[in-house]
Write a protein that holds these residues in place. Structure first.
Motif, PDB file in Angstrom:
ATOM      1  N   SER A  44       0.992  -1.286  -0.006  1.00 30.57           N
ATOM      2  CA  SER A  44      -0.007   0.006  -0.028  1.00 30.57           C
ATOM      3  C   SER A  44       0.834   1.239  -0.122  1.00 30.57           C
ATOM      4  N   ASP A  47       2.083   1.806  -3.566  1.00 37.62           N
ATOM      5  CA  ASP A  47       0.894   2.338  -4.344  1.00 37.62           C
ATOM      6  C   ASP A  47       0.647   3.811  -3.892  1.00 37.62           C
ATOM      7  N   ALA A 340      -3.819  -5.016  -0.777  1.00 40.26           N
ATOM      8  CA  ALA A 340      -3.126  -3.882  -0.516  1.00 40.26           C
ATOM      9  C   ALA A 340      -3.452  -2.485  -1.355  1.00 40.26           C
ATOM     10  N   PRO A 343      -6.631  -0.064   0.192  1.00 38.25           N
ATOM     11  CA  PRO A 343      -6.379   0.876   1.170  1.00 38.25           C
ATOM     12  C   PRO A 343      -5.370   2.052   0.579  1.00 38.25           C
ATOM     13  N   GLY A 344      -4.845   1.508  -0.331  1.00 40.45           N
ATOM     14  CA  GLY A 344      -3.592   2.316  -1.129  1.00 40.45           C
ATOM     15  C   GLY A 344      -4.293   3.595  -1.896  1.00 40.45           C
ATOM     16  N   THR A 377       0.878  -2.385 -10.086  1.00 41.03           N
ATOM     17  CA  THR A 377       0.833  -3.046  -8.831  1.00 41.03           C
ATOM     18  C   THR A 377       1.001  -4.847  -9.208  1.00 41.03           C
TER      19      THR A 377
END
Length: 401
Positions: A44, A47, A340, A343-344, A377
């Motif tokens: 995250s 990101d 991840a 939330p990123g 990602t």
């Protein structure tokens, strides 16, 4: 993964249907929740870094061309030595009026641009503000606040203030909207604010001010009359832009550049990309964030493979091929990427809003950027998995037992 649990499950499906790799991938990640949370936090973070670098770069380019996009004309004329709004050179307005005589041209409008000294009327501090001088009789800027108030600029020593300006210029917009009379000094000359408009600041310009061409020359005492910075050419309806553009270029000398408004915007973006370190810095930031994320994922997956090497060797002894085990690791990396990423995105949106409030830069998330960062990602995680699984290929049951 608990050895007994995993082996038992695989033995149960040895004679029947094998357990799906996705189930094993999730089971293995879920078992060590602390390590899973650390991995999610690390990815995250990568990101968010990528979103921030792309967000700043997007704000740089979109804010840099807001003025260009507001021009009410199809063709723009500048000096041949001008490169951007922060790197201007002047040219004689005779060139603009020469273009006015070409068939298909409806009107021409000169624009004066320059940084002048603005005094904050409330704390007396002096700041540089970017002044735009226009003919109030011409609708040359398609900005609602300017269009609604441009007739007020006929009065001497009047101006319109950019309500998107930063706080160091004073609470001008708030006081004006409250009904107060706002009077300040520009180059030691009293000027009254008669209206507000909205134009985002850029990485090179903190605030804008719009006034009439006559008032501009009064404020900028060093400006020689007849020398302008930008000329806007509006065409008659139905006229082919390229045809008129070719005619103008053929009749005028090479001391001016004549281009479409779209090309004018592209030239500004190109300047920030190629001629300043800012654009390169943001591109480099995305690359560094990608590498940081790849290293984090690799460390997590390599540690996981190493810790469970006996279990993988046991599965190989039971007849599972390397391909099956490799799929398990790759799916672990993609699960981490998905968990991840969410939330990123949320954290990046929050930082975008905070940055917009603090700097007035147009930081905004769009679906294209979200999709691009997700693809990065996924590639980052898959690449790390491809390196980590080399350890898995060395798992030999004979060595374990």
């Amino acid at each position: 993964m608990i050895r007994d649990e995993t082996v038992d499950r695989e033995q149960q499906h040895k004679v029947g249907k094998k357990k799906k790799p996705l189930f094993l991938s999730w089971l293995q990640l879920r078992k060590e929740r602390t390590k899973l949370l650390v991995a999610i936090a690390g990815i995250s973070f990568a990101d968010v870094l990528m979103f921030l670098q792309m967000g700043f770069q997007g704000a740089l380019f979109s804010s840099a061309v807001e003025f260009h996009h507001s021009l009410n004309g199809e063709i723009v004329m500048t000096s041949s030595r001008s490169r951007a709004l922060i790197s201007l050179d002047r040219f004689t307005e005779r060139r603009l009026y020469q273009a006015a005589g070409i068939a298909g041209v409806a009107s021409v409008s000169p624009i004066y641009l320059n940084a002048i000294q603005w005094r904050n009327p409330y704390n007396k501090e002096i700041w540089s503000i970017y002044a735009i001088g226009i003919n109030p009789e011409h609708q040359v800027l398609n900005i609602p606040g300017v269009e609604a108030n441009r007739q007020k600029l006929r009065e001497p020593d009047t101006a319109l203030f950019n309500q998107g300006s930063r706080q160091e210029f004073g609470p001008i917009a708030q006081r004006f909207e409250a009904g107060e009379s706002v009077i300040t000094e520009i180059n030691n000359r009293q000027v009254q604010v008669r209206g507000l408009f909205n134009l985002s600041p850029t990485f090179g310009i903190n605030a804008y001010l719009v006034t009439s061409d006559v008032n501009f020359l009064r404020m900028d005492a060093n400006r020689q009359g007849g020398l302008i910075d930008v000329g806007v050419i509006k065409l008659k309806p139905g006229v082919d832009v390229q045809t008129v553009l070719t005619q103008i270029r053929s009749r005028l000398p090479d001391d001016v550049k004549v281009m479409t408004r779209d090309d004018y915007e592209k030239a500004e973006v190109s300047f920030w990309k190629a001629s300043t370190p800012v654009g390169y810095t943001f591109d480099l930031g995305v690359v560094i964030a990608f590498i940081v994320g790849a290293v984090i994922v690799y460390q997590i997956l390599y540690s996981d493979v190493t810790d469970h090497l006996p279990e993988y060797a046991t599965l190989k002894a039971m007849g599972f091929r390397d391909r099956y085990l490799l799929i398990v690791v790759f799916q672990e990396s993609l699960i981490l990427a998905v968990l991840a990423f969410m939330p990123g995105v949320a954290i990046a949106l929050g930082i975008y809003q905070i940055t917009n409030i603090a700097t007035k830069l147009p930081m905004a998330m769009d679906l294209g950027r979200v999709a691009f960062v997700f693809i990065l990602t996924a590639i980052m995680s898959a690449s790390s998995a491809a390196i980590a699984v080399r350890k898995l290929q060395t798992a030999d049951p004979a060595d374990i037992f």
